[in-house]
Design an enzyme around this catalytic site. Structure first.
Site, PDB file in Angstrom:
ATOM      1  CG  HIS A 145       0.602   6.228  -0.491  1.00 35.97           C
ATOM      2  ND1 HIS A 145      -0.621   6.980  -1.092  1.00 35.97           N
ATOM      3  CD2 HIS A 145      -0.207   5.537   0.446  1.00 35.97           C
ATOM      4  CE1 HIS A 145      -1.913   6.773  -0.494  1.00 35.97           C
ATOM      5  NE2 HIS A 145      -1.575   5.895   0.477  1.00 35.97           N
ATOM      6  CD  GLU A 199      -5.611   5.574   0.517  1.00 37.31           C
ATOM      7  OE1 GLU A 199      -4.639   6.184   0.639  1.00 37.31           O
ATOM      8  OE2 GLU A 199      -5.889   4.588   1.160  1.00 37.31           O
ATOM      9  CG  HIS A 203      -1.637   1.144   1.437  1.00 38.21           C
ATOM     10  ND1 HIS A 203      -3.078   1.188   0.996  1.00 38.21           N
ATOM     11  CD2 HIS A 203      -1.713   2.385   1.839  1.00 38.21           C
ATOM     12  CE1 HIS A 203      -3.804   2.397   1.364  1.00 38.21           C
ATOM     13  NE2 HIS A 203      -2.442   3.029   1.584  1.00 38.21           N
ATOM     14  CD  GLU A 204       1.265   3.628   3.568  1.00 40.01           C
ATOM     15  OE1 GLU A 204       1.666   4.528   3.057  1.00 40.01           O
ATOM     16  OE2 GLU A 204       0.446   3.246   4.447  1.00 40.01           O
TER      17      GLU A 204
HETATM   18 ZN    ZN Z   1      -2.979   5.257   1.832  1.00 38.26          ZN
END
Ligand code: ZN
Length: 501
Positions: free
Chosen positions: A267, A293, A263-264
């Site tokens: 980003h 996101e 997830h990160e």
């Molecule tokens: Zn996030």
């Protein structure tokens, strides 16, 4: 006189650097700072927030913007001038004293929240949260909102330019209805994932090694970034050449670290992929938090929880942990990481219930900002909504109203961008599958770079040239809606649980 555009860019880089130093102090506070440093840190971040604000709202930038607007500008140059003028107009509504007070109070509130959360006591957090909400209401009033709009619009606009309650209300209702239908269908299924296999003993060192390997394959550049550990995974960036990710490791629960890191990493790729020729200007800034996101959720869920992804990575994972998963088939593992169950904690929620968690926070935030809900009534309001929407009721505040860091940091109006991110991610995934040949085969062969390149061109390099709805439409051919996400829930969870809805 210097070229005003060049002089404007120089000023913007200085403001950007002041903000980056502030970010660095925040990163340090959430990773390595000793607890006793909190008071000094609150002072330091308030000082930097004030300096950046003063510099950005200075007459000098105003004069340069005026001079630029009389020039013959290229499309890109116009984007810089237009976005900076818009941001500055918003910033000028805010007195420096309010900016500093917000930075000071939220820095302090973060530490109070940490204590209150571990003590499971909302009453310890109530007073300072009341001050945060009051300051955010002052901010909303200072910024203002469109006629007939909602005070919450003023805060939303800071994270997702152009988003309003009028836009979000029907969208969130639709997503909630779809999620509830999916949840009901899946709960009625006789298929039950063996989630216990994710709760075996997994060496933290090996978890970290695996996370780094996946991030490397995704194209995250460790020469221009780091992976560390924090209580609440996050990404921060001081420059595309210095992007910091965190994840968290539980020795007896595997998904937290892996999906946190992926997830990160999503980003992080966005930040590293920004236009290197225009650092410090809106051409090299993320388009919105919803877009941000969308990148993390696309990698975490659309890719990271897909069968093609694990076709390549599951043997690697098995090998990493020796015998720990040797008795578990690929299919059983894939089903386990797509386990669906109403739960209390948003960051651990599955994709079917995740947006319901956001809907709870959205309703509460709107009520707090409108003055319709007192901070003291928040825990009970939280528990009631969780029970009616998600179907579970927290027994302690740390599993309820105290679970997320956001409010302590003054991030109100931020949660809806998570839901938008899920919707944008679903639309981007459909487009990627159409536009990248043999998409699933590539993922199953371990090729994650094709997707990274596609996202880099379609999204990362675009900076703030387009507002999120325009960019989504440009890339996917359709404006943002719940349609792709609803279709995705059906395609992913229908066959896995052998149900339809
Ligand atoms: Zn996030």
């Amino acid at each position: 006189m210097d070229n005003p555009l060049k002089a404007l860019t120089d000023e913007l880089v200085r403001v950007h650097d002041l903000a980056a130093i502030h970010e660095l102090l925040d990163w340090d506070q959430q990773t390595f700072m000793p607890r006793a440093g909190a008071e000094a840190r609150a002072r330091q971040t308030a000082l930097l927030a004030g300096l950046a604000h003063e510099r950005f709202t200075s007459d000098r930038i105003g004069e340069l913007l005026d001079a630029c607007s009389n020039m013959d500008l290229s499309d890109d140059e116009w984007v810089v001038v237009d976005r900076v003028a818009r941001d500055r107009k918003r910033a000028l509504c805010l007195p420096t004293s309010l900016v500093e007070e917000l930075a000071r109070v939220t820095s302090e509130a973060h530490q109070v929240w940490v204590t209150a959360r571990s003590a499971k006591r909302f009453d310890l957090f109530e007073e300072i949260l009341g001050r945060v909400i009051d300051l955010k209401r002052q901010k909303a009033t200072a910024v203002g909102w469109p006629d007939g709009g909602h005070p919450y619009d003023a805060l939303l606009d800071g994270y997702e330019p152009g988003a309003t309650v009028a836009f979000l209300d029907p969208l969130i209702r639709e997503v909630s209805d779809e999620s509830s239908k999916a949840l009901q269908a899946v709960m009625g299924s006789s298929v039950s994932p063996r989630t216990d296999i994710l709760r075996r003993g997994f060496s933290v060192e090996k978890q970290e090694a695996f996370c780094r390997r996946v991030l490397d394959a995704m194209g995250f550049d460790f020469e221009a970034g780091r992976l560390d550990e924090s209580a609440h995974p996050f990404t921060t960036s001081f420059d595309p050449h210095d992007v910091r990710l965190t994840t968290r490791y539980h020795g007896d629960y595997l998904p937290a670290a892996i999906f946190g890191a992926i997830h990160e990493g999503g980003h992080g790729l966005y930040e590293q992929g920004l236009d290197l020729d225009h650092i410090g200007t809106p051409l090299s800034e993320p388009g919105s938090l919803g877009l941000h996101e969308s990148q993390s959720r696309l990698w975490e869920n659309q890719i990271g929880r897909s069968l093609p992804f694990w076709r390549f990575w599951y043997p690697v994972l098995q090998e990493t942990f020796g015998d720990v998963l040797s008795d578990v088939s690929l299919e059983a593992f894939h089903l386990a990481v797509n386990g669906v169950r109403p739960s209390l904690i948003r960051v651990e929620a599955d994709e079917v219930t995740y947006n319901l968690h956001i809907a709870v926070r959205y309703e509460l935030e709107k009520a707090l900002i409108a003055g319709d809900l007192a901070v003291g009534d928040l825990p009970e309001a939280w528990n009631e909504r969780m029970e009616s929407l998600v179907g579970v009721r927290p027994e302690s505040d740390s599993d309820g109203v105290l679970q997320d860091v956001h409010w302590s940091m003054g991030l109100i109006g931020y949660f809806p961008t998570y839901l938008l991110g899920n919707l944008y991610a679903a639309q981007f995934a459909v487009a990627a599958r159409e536009q990248i040949t043999d998409f699933d085969d590539r993922i199953a062969a371990g090729d994650l770079m094709s997707l990274r390149e596609w996202l880099r061109n379609q999204v990362h390099r675009q900076g703030r040239r387009y507002e999120a709805p325009q960019l989504v439409e440009r890339v996917t051919g359709r404006p943002p809606s719940a349609e792709s996400f609803s279709g995705y829930l059906k395609e992913r969870f229908g066959p896995l649980y052998d149900v339809t809805w």
